[in-house]
Motif scaffolding. Sequence first.
Motif, PDB file in Angstrom:
ATOM      1  N   ASP A  17       4.056  61.923 173.961  1.00  0.00           N
ATOM      2  CA  ASP A  17       3.838  63.675 174.659  1.00  0.00           C
ATOM      3  C   ASP A  17       3.449  64.796 172.962  1.00  0.00           C
ATOM      4  O   ASP A  17       2.025  65.257 173.659  1.00  0.00           O
ATOM      5  CB  ASP A  17       5.004  64.609 175.096  1.00  0.00           C
ATOM      6  CG  ASP A  17       5.720  63.723 175.764  1.00  0.00           C
ATOM      7  OD1 ASP A  17       5.096  63.962 176.909  1.00  0.00           O
ATOM      8  OD2 ASP A  17       7.336  63.503 175.868  1.00  0.00           O
ATOM      9  N   ALA A  18       3.410  63.308 172.148  1.00  0.00           N
ATOM     10  CA  ALA A  18       2.785  63.369 171.336  1.00  0.00           C
ATOM     11  C   ALA A  18       1.178  63.904 171.183  1.00  0.00           C
ATOM     12  O   ALA A  18       0.385  64.199 170.158  1.00  0.00           O
ATOM     13  CB  ALA A  18       3.073  63.399 169.549  1.00  0.00           C
ATOM     14  N   ALA A  27      -6.701  69.472 167.140  1.00  0.00           N
ATOM     15  CA  ALA A  27      -7.094  70.098 165.603  1.00  0.00           C
ATOM     16  C   ALA A  27      -6.332  69.366 165.381  1.00  0.00           C
ATOM     17  O   ALA A  27      -6.859  69.152 163.658  1.00  0.00           O
ATOM     18  CB  ALA A  27      -6.044  70.763 165.627  1.00  0.00           C
ATOM     19  N   GLY A  28      -5.931  67.359 165.981  1.00  0.00           N
ATOM     20  CA  GLY A  28      -5.732  66.749 164.832  1.00  0.00           C
ATOM     21  C   GLY A  28      -3.902  66.968 164.397  1.00  0.00           C
ATOM     22  O   GLY A  28      -3.119  65.692 162.477  1.00  0.00           O
ATOM     23  N   VAL A  29      -3.569  68.028 164.098  1.00  0.00           N
ATOM     24  CA  VAL A  29      -1.517  68.249 164.300  1.00  0.00           C
ATOM     25  C   VAL A  29      -1.298  68.667 165.534  1.00  0.00           C
ATOM     26  O   VAL A  29      -1.270  69.180 166.283  1.00  0.00           O
ATOM     27  CB  VAL A  29      -1.285  69.314 162.758  1.00  0.00           C
ATOM     28  CG1 VAL A  29      -2.575  70.577 163.627  1.00  0.00           C
ATOM     29  CG2 VAL A  29      -0.522  69.227 162.483  1.00  0.00           C
ATOM     30  N   VAL A  30       0.189  68.503 165.222  1.00  0.00           N
ATOM     31  CA  VAL A  30       1.150  68.961 166.743  1.00  0.00           C
ATOM     32  C   VAL A  30       2.136  69.556 166.667  1.00  0.00           C
ATOM     33  O   VAL A  30       3.169  69.142 164.866  1.00  0.00           O
ATOM     34  CB  VAL A  30       1.577  67.914 167.564  1.00  0.00           C
ATOM     35  CG1 VAL A  30       1.736  66.066 167.141  1.00  0.00           C
ATOM     36  CG2 VAL A  30       1.727  68.540 168.387  1.00  0.00           C
ATOM     37  N   ARG A  38      12.911  77.731 166.607  1.00  0.00           N
ATOM     38  CA  ARG A  38      12.206  77.243 165.427  1.00  0.00           C
ATOM     39  C   ARG A  38      11.836  75.657 165.201  1.00  0.00           C
ATOM     40  O   ARG A  38      12.058  75.004 165.783  1.00  0.00           O
ATOM     41  CB  ARG A  38      13.847  76.927 164.778  1.00  0.00           C
ATOM     42  CG  ARG A  38      13.490  76.876 162.755  1.00  0.00           C
ATOM     43  CD  ARG A  38      14.821  77.005 163.019  1.00  0.00           C
ATOM     44  NE  ARG A  38      15.967  76.052 162.633  1.00  0.00           N
ATOM     45  CZ  ARG A  38      15.873  74.225 162.260  1.00  0.00           C
ATOM     46  NH1 ARG A  38      15.193  74.350 160.865  1.00  0.00           N
ATOM     47  NH2 ARG A  38      16.096  74.051 162.437  1.00  0.00           N
ATOM     48  N   LEU A  39      10.958  75.776 164.311  1.00  0.00           N
ATOM     49  CA  LEU A  39       9.917  74.620 163.479  1.00  0.00           C
ATOM     50  C   LEU A  39      10.865  73.892 162.620  1.00  0.00           C
ATOM     51  O   LEU A  39      11.096  73.891 162.007  1.00  0.00           O
ATOM     52  CB  LEU A  39       8.661  75.296 163.023  1.00  0.00           C
ATOM     53  CG  LEU A  39       8.046  74.129 162.531  1.00  0.00           C
ATOM     54  CD1 LEU A  39       6.613  73.573 164.200  1.00  0.00           C
ATOM     55  CD2 LEU A  39       6.380  74.962 161.625  1.00  0.00           C
ATOM     56  N   VAL A  40      10.706  72.677 163.433  1.00  0.00           N
ATOM     57  CA  VAL A  40      11.410  71.376 162.701  1.00  0.00           C
ATOM     58  C   VAL A  40      10.433  70.348 162.224  1.00  0.00           C
ATOM     59  O   VAL A  40      11.289  69.445 161.589  1.00  0.00           O
ATOM     60  CB  VAL A  40      12.417  70.809 163.996  1.00  0.00           C
ATOM     61  CG1 VAL A  40      13.910  72.009 163.677  1.00  0.00           C
ATOM     62  CG2 VAL A  40      12.153  70.351 164.962  1.00  0.00           C
ATOM     63  N   GLY A  41       9.473  70.296 162.520  1.00  0.00           N
ATOM     64  CA  GLY A  41       8.473  69.338 162.147  1.00  0.00           C
ATOM     65  C   GLY A  41       6.958  69.052 162.590  1.00  0.00           C
ATOM     66  O   GLY A  41       6.495  70.362 163.296  1.00  0.00           O
ATOM     67  N   LEU A  42       6.468  67.899 161.361  1.00  0.00           N
ATOM     68  CA  LEU A  42       4.901  68.649 162.808  1.00  0.00           C
ATOM     69  C   LEU A  42       4.468  66.862 162.434  1.00  0.00           C
ATOM     70  O   LEU A  42       4.739  65.944 161.849  1.00  0.00           O
ATOM     71  CB  LEU A  42       4.109  69.117 161.369  1.00  0.00           C
ATOM     72  CG  LEU A  42       4.335  69.114 160.460  1.00  0.00           C
ATOM     73  CD1 LEU A  42       2.436  67.711 159.999  1.00  0.00           C
ATOM     74  CD2 LEU A  42       3.508  70.271 159.916  1.00  0.00           C
ATOM     75  N   ALA A  43       3.615  66.831 163.152  1.00  0.00           N
ATOM     76  CA  ALA A  43       2.523  65.479 162.542  1.00  0.00           C
ATOM     77  C   ALA A  43       1.185  65.345 162.866  1.00  0.00           C
ATOM     78  O   ALA A  43       1.061  66.316 163.587  1.00  0.00           O
ATOM     79  CB  ALA A  43       3.006  64.105 163.849  1.00  0.00           C
ATOM     80  N   THR A  44       0.623  64.214 162.395  1.00  0.00           N
ATOM     81  CA  THR A  44      -0.940  64.958 162.299  1.00  0.00           C
ATOM     82  C   THR A  44      -1.211  63.189 163.170  1.00  0.00           C
ATOM     83  O   THR A  44      -0.267  62.377 164.088  1.00  0.00           O
ATOM     84  CB  THR A  44      -1.471  64.797 161.042  1.00  0.00           C
ATOM     85  OG1 THR A  44      -1.017  63.258 159.929  1.00  0.00           O
ATOM     86  CG2 THR A  44      -0.936  65.693 160.514  1.00  0.00           C
ATOM     87  N   ASP A  45      -2.375  63.243 163.407  1.00  0.00           N
ATOM     88  CA  ASP A  45      -2.748  61.981 164.019  1.00  0.00           C
ATOM     89  C   ASP A  45      -3.212  60.851 163.725  1.00  0.00           C
ATOM     90  O   ASP A  45      -2.751  59.623 163.730  1.00  0.00           O
ATOM     91  CB  ASP A  45      -4.867  61.947 164.321  1.00  0.00           C
ATOM     92  CG  ASP A  45      -5.841  62.847 163.282  1.00  0.00           C
ATOM     93  OD1 ASP A  45      -4.725  62.386 162.372  1.00  0.00           O
ATOM     94  OD2 ASP A  45      -6.393  62.364 164.101  1.00  0.00           O
ATOM     95  N   GLY A  46      -3.230  61.189 162.037  1.00  0.00           N
ATOM     96  CA  GLY A  46      -2.607  59.687 161.439  1.00  0.00           C
ATOM     97  C   GLY A  46      -1.041  59.001 161.381  1.00  0.00           C
ATOM     98  O   GLY A  46      -0.269  58.535 161.196  1.00  0.00           O
TER      99      GLY A  46
END
Length: 124
Positions: A17-18, A27-30, A38-46
């Motif tokens: 899903d990511a 955008a290279g980020v999710v 509430r926002l709990v995290g993020l992940a980049t394509d890297g």
Amino acid sequence: MKNLDRLVIAEDLRLRDALAALDAGAAGVVFFREAGGRLVGLATDGDVRRALMRGATLDTPARDFMKRDFAFGRTSAPREENVGKLGDKVRYLPLLDAAGAIVDVLSWTDFWHMPVMEPKLGGN
């Protein structure tokens, strides 16, 4: 940022899903939110690539590869304060409301504008 809804997904989803969100958002980020918003995290394509190289599969839960310690800004903060958090390591800054929900994303691309052509409307 446009298309914020494409960049924010539920934290209980999987790497698959990511990847879909990364592709859709371009955008290279999710960003990952909990059920309450509430926002709990993020992940980049890297981050996703590194997770795959460490043996993650498409069914790996997002909680196993998302960054939970990330820079963020507040919608109540002055714009200059939020812009000041952008840099080499922080290319996308989620802006959170008082409840911790993501309402916007600040990026250097918001400031870059290089027109190919601009009309001169001053007359002859």
